[in-house]
Scaffold this motif. Structure first.
Motif, short mmCIF file in Angstrom:
data_model
loop_
_atom_site.label_atom_id
_atom_site.label_comp_id
_atom_site.label_asym_id
_atom_site.label_seq_id
_atom_site.Cartn_x
_atom_site.Cartn_y
_atom_site.Cartn_z
N LEU A 13 48.81 43.21 49.42
CA LEU A 13 49.09 41.93 50.06
C LEU A 13 47.80 41.17 50.39
O LEU A 13 47.75 39.94 50.30
CB LEU A 13 49.92 42.14 51.32
N GLN A 14 46.78 41.92 50.80
CA GLN A 14 45.49 41.30 51.16
C GLN A 14 44.97 40.42 50.02
O GLN A 14 44.54 39.29 50.24
CB GLN A 14 44.47 42.39 51.48
N PHE A 15 45.02 40.94 48.81
CA PHE A 15 44.45 40.20 47.69
C PHE A 15 45.49 39.35 46.95
O PHE A 15 45.12 38.46 46.19
CB PHE A 15 43.72 41.16 46.76
N PHE A 16 46.78 39.60 47.20
CA PHE A 16 47.81 38.70 46.68
C PHE A 16 47.62 37.32 47.30
O PHE A 16 47.74 36.29 46.62
CB PHE A 16 49.20 39.26 47.01
N GLY A 142 47.55 43.13 43.06
CA GLY A 142 48.17 42.05 43.83
C GLY A 142 47.58 40.70 43.48
O GLY A 142 48.31 39.70 43.36
N PHE A 143 46.27 40.65 43.31
CA PHE A 143 45.58 39.42 42.92
C PHE A 143 46.11 38.92 41.58
O PHE A 143 46.42 37.74 41.40
CB PHE A 143 44.08 39.70 42.84
N ILE A 144 46.23 39.84 40.62
CA ILE A 144 46.71 39.49 39.28
C ILE A 144 48.15 38.98 39.32
O ILE A 144 48.47 37.94 38.72
CB ILE A 144 46.61 40.71 38.34
N LEU A 145 49.02 39.69 40.01
CA LEU A 145 50.42 39.29 40.08
C LEU A 145 50.58 37.93 40.75
O LEU A 145 51.47 37.14 40.38
CB LEU A 145 51.25 40.35 40.80
N SER A 258 40.17 38.97 33.86
CA SER A 258 39.04 39.40 34.69
C SER A 258 39.50 40.41 35.74
O SER A 258 38.85 41.43 35.98
CB SER A 258 38.41 38.19 35.39
N GLN A 259 40.64 40.11 36.37
CA GLN A 259 41.14 41.00 37.41
C GLN A 259 41.72 42.28 36.82
O GLN A 259 41.63 43.35 37.43
CB GLN A 259 42.19 40.27 38.26
N ILE A 260 42.32 42.18 35.62
CA ILE A 260 42.80 43.39 34.95
C ILE A 260 41.62 44.31 34.66
O ILE A 260 41.69 45.53 34.84
CB ILE A 260 43.53 43.02 33.65
#
Length: 413
Positions: A13-16, A142-145, A258-260
């Motif tokens: 959640l932090q990075f989402f 989370g960032f990627i999604l 990049s995040q992957i």
């Protein structure tokens, strides 16, 4: 639910929250709101300004007076409210003010989430060096999604991206209060006001090795903000030449590679950190930044798509090898009593001064090589590549560190 699973949800959640707007907001401001390069750079530089004082301040509070998980929860709830406001305005001054408030609340949570994780893993008797990277990788997921969600919804140029981020921030704010307690260490009053105020983390600058490490972390933090701010506008610049290309139609999907890549490189950190040490890892990161920018300089969404993809791949090493490894290195070097403050100081240097320098300087460089609204992106990216190369050349000569693999067996001493 065991502590690893609970911390996995925390980092997801932090990075989402960040992923929902960080990469696409530049394009939204450039295309939808019509902001100039300097204005866009200033919004991203606000991450630097707020990180100059907020991570340190909240780190002091968490170290001395209030449970870290409670500070974390309060910050996210405040940040959620500011994002809702930002989604409703178009005037630059109001938009900037609301984003500034959000960043005041959000930026310290990165260091706080790390400090909470390290503390709870240590209490569970786990090796932080081994246990933390597989947990932190879910932050990148989370960032990627979040990026994919915004892209598939067609919201990369829409204020709705801020509403998605606000919803995740509100959820995490409430969830944080349910985490196991991370109580303040407390302070011995006889140690004086410097310790009482949490300013003891700055004593790390007295050691030349640590001072050099923090300075170069700041300079690498500047490199990070360059692509955060202008990766989207760069891809959007091809809309007139390659309007139907994948990179133009789905910029977030392309940038999410990049995040992957991050998820893969995070998992290699225990191996690389123990085998090569922080000095060689930092040099690897700098050379990866050179490749990141240079490949952008020769790539395009059509015939040069492979270069853009390669740029996304090397980003994983560029980011993780200084950000995640650096955080673990600081955890190893800092006294446990100043743990949250030391992580806050690392954030001040990377996402504080680094983001401020990167946001302002990148906006200036972009405007310098922009004529009549048309930017010379190849030259712009090669200028940034030269900057990263200079760091890679200088760093090995000024950072003196002898790698001792056995010390990484117990990060918390």
């Amino acid at each position: 639910m065991n502590i690893k699973h609970r911390l996995t949800i925390l980092h997801f959640l932090q990075f989402f929250i960040w992923g929902a707007w960080l990469i696409s907001a530049g394009g939204y401001m450039f295309v939808t709101l019509g902001f100039e390069g300097v204005q866009i750079g200033a919004v991203y530089a606000a991450m630097g300004i707020t990180s100059l004082f907020m991570p340190g301040l909240t780190g002091i509070i968490a170290d001395r007076w209030v449970n870290a998980e409670r500070v974390l929860g309060a910050c996210h709830l405040i940040g959620a409210a500011a994002l809702v406001g930002a989604s409703m305005v178009t005037e630059y001054s109001i938009f900037y003010t609301l984003m500034f408030i959000h960043l005041m609340a959000f930026m310290p949570t990165i260091a706080l989430s790390n400090a909470v994780s390290y503390s709870l893993l240590e209490k569970a008797g786990l090796d932080v060096t081994e246990a933390f990277p597989p947990i932190r990788v879910w932050g990148t997921v989370g960032f990627i999604l979040a990026m994919w969600s915004v892209d598939f919804m067609g919201w990369t140029k829409s204020p709705n991206q801020f509403l998605i981020a606000a919803g995740a921030a509100a959820l995490l704010g409430l969830y944080s209060f349910l985490l196991p307690q991370t109580k303040p260490v407390g302070v011995d009053a006889s140690k004086g006001w410097v310790t009482a105020m949490g300013l003891d983390a700055f004593v790390l600058f007295k050691e030349k090795r640590m001072a050099v490490f923090f300075i170069f972390s700041m300079l690498l933090g500047a490199a990070l903000q360059i692509t955060n701010a202008f990766g989207g506008p760069f891809l959007d610049s091809f809309s007139t030449v390659y309007p139907d290309s994948f990179g133009v139609q789905h910029p977030n999907l392309l940038l999410s590679i990049s995040q992957i890549s991050e998820t893969l490189f995070i998992l290699t950190i225990p191996f690389f950190l123990k085998r090569f040490g922080i000095k060689k890892i930092m040099v690897m990161s700098m050379l990866a930044w050179v490749a990141r920018f240079a490949l952008f300089g020769i790539g395009d969404p059509a015939g040069g798509l492979v270069f853009l993809i390669l740029s996304m791949v090397v980003y994983g090493m560029a980011f993780d090898f200084f950000n995640i490894s650096g955080s673990i290195f600081i955890e190893q070097e800092a006294d446990p009593k100043m743990r949250a403050s030391a992580q806050g100081l690392f954030m001040i240097m990377t996402n504080g001064f680094g983001a401020l320098i990167g946001g302002v300087a990148s906006g200036w460089v972009v405007d310098l090589y922009t004529t009549d609204g048309v930017s010379d992106w190849s030259t712009i990216w090669f200028v940034f590549a030269g900057y990263a190369l200079l760091l890679a050349i200088v760093f090995p000569f000024v950072f003196h560190y002898k790698h001792k693999p056995e010390e990484l067996a117990d990060v918390a001493h």
